[in-house]
Write a protein that holds these residues in place. Structure first.
Motif, PDB file in Angstrom:
ATOM      1  N   ARG A 321       0.832  -1.209   0.000  1.00  0.00           N
ATOM      2  CA  ARG A 321       0.000   0.000   0.000  1.00  0.00           C
ATOM      3  C   ARG A 321       0.863   1.255   0.000  1.00  0.00           C
ATOM      4  O   ARG A 321       0.429   2.314  -0.459  1.00  0.00           O
ATOM      5  CB  ARG A 321      -0.960  -0.009   1.194  1.00  0.00           C
ATOM      6  N   SER A 322       2.110   1.142   0.460  1.00  0.00           N
ATOM      7  CA  SER A 322       2.991   2.310   0.485  1.00  0.00           C
ATOM      8  C   SER A 322       3.439   2.729  -0.910  1.00  0.00           C
ATOM      9  O   SER A 322       3.828   3.878  -1.116  1.00  0.00           O
ATOM     10  CB  SER A 322       4.215   2.045   1.369  1.00  0.00           C
ATOM     11  N   THR A 323       3.384   1.823  -1.880  1.00  0.00           N
ATOM     12  CA  THR A 323       3.786   2.207  -3.238  1.00  0.00           C
ATOM     13  C   THR A 323       2.756   3.118  -3.884  1.00  0.00           C
ATOM     14  O   THR A 323       3.039   3.756  -4.908  1.00  0.00           O
ATOM     15  CB  THR A 323       3.990   0.972  -4.134  1.00  0.00           C
ATOM     16  N   ALA A 324       1.560   3.179  -3.311  1.00  0.00           N
ATOM     17  CA  ALA A 324       0.499   4.041  -3.850  1.00  0.00           C
ATOM     18  C   ALA A 324       0.459   5.399  -3.171  1.00  0.00           C
ATOM     19  O   ALA A 324      -0.465   6.189  -3.416  1.00  0.00           O
ATOM     20  CB  ALA A 324      -0.851   3.355  -3.719  1.00  0.00           C
ATOM     21  N   ASP A 325       1.446   5.689  -2.309  1.00  0.00           N
ATOM     22  CA  ASP A 325       1.518   7.009  -1.694  1.00  0.00           C
ATOM     23  C   ASP A 325       1.845   8.042  -2.770  1.00  0.00           C
ATOM     24  O   ASP A 325       2.775   7.860  -3.559  1.00  0.00           O
ATOM     25  CB  ASP A 325       2.595   7.051  -0.612  1.00  0.00           C
ATOM     26  N   ASP A 326       1.098   9.132  -2.768  1.00  0.00           N
ATOM     27  CA  ASP A 326       1.338  10.192  -3.754  1.00  0.00           C
ATOM     28  C   ASP A 326       2.453  11.089  -3.241  1.00  0.00           C
ATOM     29  O   ASP A 326       2.253  12.249  -2.870  1.00  0.00           O
ATOM     30  CB  ASP A 326       0.045  10.977  -3.989  1.00  0.00           C
ATOM     31  N   ASN A 327       3.655  10.538  -3.231  1.00  0.00           N
ATOM     32  CA  ASN A 327       4.826  11.217  -2.692  1.00  0.00           C
ATOM     33  C   ASN A 327       5.988  10.926  -3.625  1.00  0.00           C
ATOM     34  O   ASN A 327       6.340   9.760  -3.836  1.00  0.00           O
ATOM     35  CB  ASN A 327       5.125  10.697  -1.279  1.00  0.00           C
ATOM     36  N   PRO A 328       6.602  11.930  -4.197  1.00  0.00           N
ATOM     37  CA  PRO A 328       7.688  11.689  -5.160  1.00  0.00           C
ATOM     38  C   PRO A 328       8.903  10.989  -4.556  1.00  0.00           C
ATOM     39  O   PRO A 328       9.763  10.497  -5.300  1.00  0.00           O
ATOM     40  CB  PRO A 328       8.053  13.091  -5.654  1.00  0.00           C
ATOM     41  N   ALA A 329       8.988  10.919  -3.232  1.00  0.00           N
ATOM     42  CA  ALA A 329      10.125  10.253  -2.592  1.00  0.00           C
ATOM     43  C   ALA A 329       9.976   8.735  -2.563  1.00  0.00           C
ATOM     44  O   ALA A 329      10.933   8.028  -2.241  1.00  0.00           O
ATOM     45  CB  ALA A 329      10.295  10.775  -1.159  1.00  0.00           C
ATOM     46  N   VAL A 330       8.803   8.212  -2.901  1.00  0.00           N
ATOM     47  CA  VAL A 330       8.542   6.772  -2.783  1.00  0.00           C
ATOM     48  C   VAL A 330       9.563   5.921  -3.544  1.00  0.00           C
ATOM     49  O   VAL A 330      10.119   4.970  -2.972  1.00  0.00           O
ATOM     50  CB  VAL A 330       7.101   6.444  -3.225  1.00  0.00           C
ATOM     51  N   PRO A 331       9.859   6.183  -4.815  1.00  0.00           N
ATOM     52  CA  PRO A 331      10.819   5.315  -5.506  1.00  0.00           C
ATOM     53  C   PRO A 331      12.179   5.243  -4.818  1.00  0.00           C
ATOM     54  O   PRO A 331      12.736   4.154  -4.652  1.00  0.00           O
ATOM     55  CB  PRO A 331      10.924   5.952  -6.903  1.00  0.00           C
ATOM     56  N   MET A 332      12.700   6.388  -4.386  1.00  0.00           N
ATOM     57  CA  MET A 332      14.016   6.388  -3.763  1.00  0.00           C
ATOM     58  C   MET A 332      13.981   5.701  -2.400  1.00  0.00           C
ATOM     59  O   MET A 332      14.895   4.950  -2.040  1.00  0.00           O
ATOM     60  CB  MET A 332      14.535   7.821  -3.632  1.00  0.00           C
TER      61      MET A 332
END
Length: 358
Positions: A321-332
Motif C-alpha cells: 500500500r505504500s507504493t500508492a503514496d502520492d509522494n515523489p520520494a517513494v521510488p528512492m
C-alpha cells in the motif's frame, strides 16, 4: 527519510545479481518510470522486472505529446515506450530481465479469449525484443473464477507449451500464485512445466508465494497456519531441492509479508481472496522484521538459492500500500530499503555453503 547512500555492489558475490520489480518502486500512474530507474541505479539494483503498467503509462504520455490526428495504435506507442525505456536503462547501466505479469492466460474455456491472449502475447514478444537481449515473460498462474478456466492439467500444460512456442526464442517463466484457482504451489507449477516440456519454458520461485500458501494465514490470530505448517514447509523445501532443475529456474523473487491485524479491512475486500489482498497491500522486503515481517523467508530463500545451487538474478518483488503514496520520494525510499535488504540477504545466503538443504 532513510539514507539513500547505501549502494550494494554485485561484486559482493558474483553468483547472484540484484534486481527489483518496478512495481516495488511505486505505482505507475503516480511514479514515472524515469524516477524508478534513477532510484534503482543509485541504490545498486542492476536488473529490472519491468511491469507492463510502466510501459503503458509512458505510452500514454507519448500519445498525449503526439500531433493530433496521428494514425497510430496503443501498441505503436507501447513500442515507442519500450525503445525509450531501453535507452534510459542503458544510460544507467540497468538491464531489463523480465516483462510481467501476463495474467489470466492458461486454461481459458472461452477459445475466443484464448486467441486474444495469444495475439497479446505476440505483442509482448515484440516488446521483449526491443527491451533487451535476454529477458523473459512472466506468466503467473490464473486466479480467474473456476467457471472461466479449466482444471485439466493436460490442457493447462498445452497452453503453456503454446505460449512457449509463440514466444520462442524469448523465454517464458511460469509462477504459482498462492491464491491461484488451480495452480497455487511451486509443485503445481513445476508439474505443468514438466508436462509442457519446452526448452524456453522455466519456473519463477517466489519466497512470498511459497510461504504464504504453505505456512501463513493472515486472517488468523497467530498469522499462520497450525504448527504442522513448519513440517509442511520443511518437507516442501526438501522436495524443491530434490526435484527442481536449477537450469530451469529463471528467477528467484524475494519478499516477506507483514503481520497485520486479522480484522484489517483490506484482508476482507469483497471479491478478493485474503491471500491476494494481503499480497497487494502488505508485502515487505526481506529482513524487515522491524516493519512486521514474519514469514520463514530465510528457510525458503536458502532452499531456492543455496539448496538448488541457483546462480543468476535475485529480484525484490514487493507489492505494498505504500507504493500508492502520492509522494515523489517513494521510488528512492523503496529502492534504499531494497538495497539494505539485499545486503542482509547476502549475509544470510553466505552463512551456509552452496548445495546445503535446510
Amino acid at each position: 527519510m532513510h539514507s539513500l547512500s547505501i549502494t550494494p555492489t554485485p561484486e559482493v558475490d558474483s553468483r547472484w545479481r540484484p534486481a527489483i520489480a518496478t512495481v516495488s518502486l511505486g505505482v505507475a500512474h503516480l511514479h514515472p518510470i524515469i524516477a524508478k530507474l534513477d532510484a534503482a541505479a543509485i541504490n545498486g539494483q542492476r536488473g529490472l522486472e519491468l511491469f507492463h503498467d510502466d510501459i503503458a503509462e509512458l505510452a500514454k504520455t507519448l500519445r498525449a505529446q503526439a500531433p493530433e490526428g496521428a494514425a497510430r495504435t496503443v501498441r505503436d506507442y507501447e513500442i515507442d515506450a519500450s525503445h525509450a525505456i531501453r535507452d534510459l536503462c542503458a544510460q544507467r547501466d540497468l538491464e531489463v530481465v523480465a516483462l510481467q505479469p501476463f495474467r489470466h492466460y492458461e486454461g481459458l474455456i472461452d477459445q475466443k479469449r484464448h486467441a486474444e491472449r495469444i495475439d497479446e502475447l505476440k505483442h509482448w514478444v515484440q516488446l521483449c525484443k526491443i527491451l533487451g537481449d535476454s529477458l523473459f515473460i512472466l506468466i503467473p498462474s490464473s486466479f480467474l473464477d473456476a467457471s472461466e478456466i479449466t482444471s485439466d492439467r493436460e490442457r493447462l500444460a498445452a497452453d503453456l507449451a503454446e505460449a512457449a512456442d509463440v514466444a520462442f526464442p524469448v523465454r517464458i517463466a511460469y509462477e504459482a500464485l498462492a491464491w491461484g484457482t488451480y495452480i497455487n504451489t511451486w509443485e503445481d507449477s513445476w508439474d505443468l512445466i514438466k508436462r509442457a516440456n519446452r526448452p524456453n519454458l522455466g519456473i519463477c520461485l517466489d519466497t512470498f508465494n511459497i510461504a504464504a500458501r504453505v505456512w501463513a494465514d493472515p486472517t488468523s490470530a497467530t498469522g499462520r497456519l497450525p504448527p504442522s505448517a513448519d513440517d509442511d514447509l520443511r518437507e516442501s523445501m526438501d522436495r524443491l531441492v530434490r526435484e527442481i532443475d536449477p537450469d530451469r529456474v529463471m528467477m528467484v523473487q524475494l519478499a516477506d509479508g507483514e503481520r497485520v491485524d486479522p480484522h484489517t479491512p483490506f484482508l476482507h475486500a469483497l471479491g478478493l481472496p485474503p491471500l491476494l489482498a494481503w499480497s497487494r497491500n502488505a508485502r515487505l522486503f526481506p529482513c524487515e522484521e522491524d516493519r512486521g515481517g514474519y514469514l520463514p523467508i530465510r528457510e525458503v530463500a536458502d532452499a531456492c538459492i543455496n539448496g538448488l545451487g541457483y546462480t543468476g538474478w535475485v529480484s525484490m518483488e514487493v507489492f505494498s500500500r505504500s507504493t500508492a503514496d502520492d509522494n515523489p520520494a517513494v521510488p528512492m525510499e523503496h529502492a534504499a530499503r531494497a538495497s539494505r535488504s539485499w545486503l542482509r540477504v547476502l549475509q544470510l545466503l553466505e552463512g551456509k555453503p552452496e548445495k546445503e538443504s535446510i
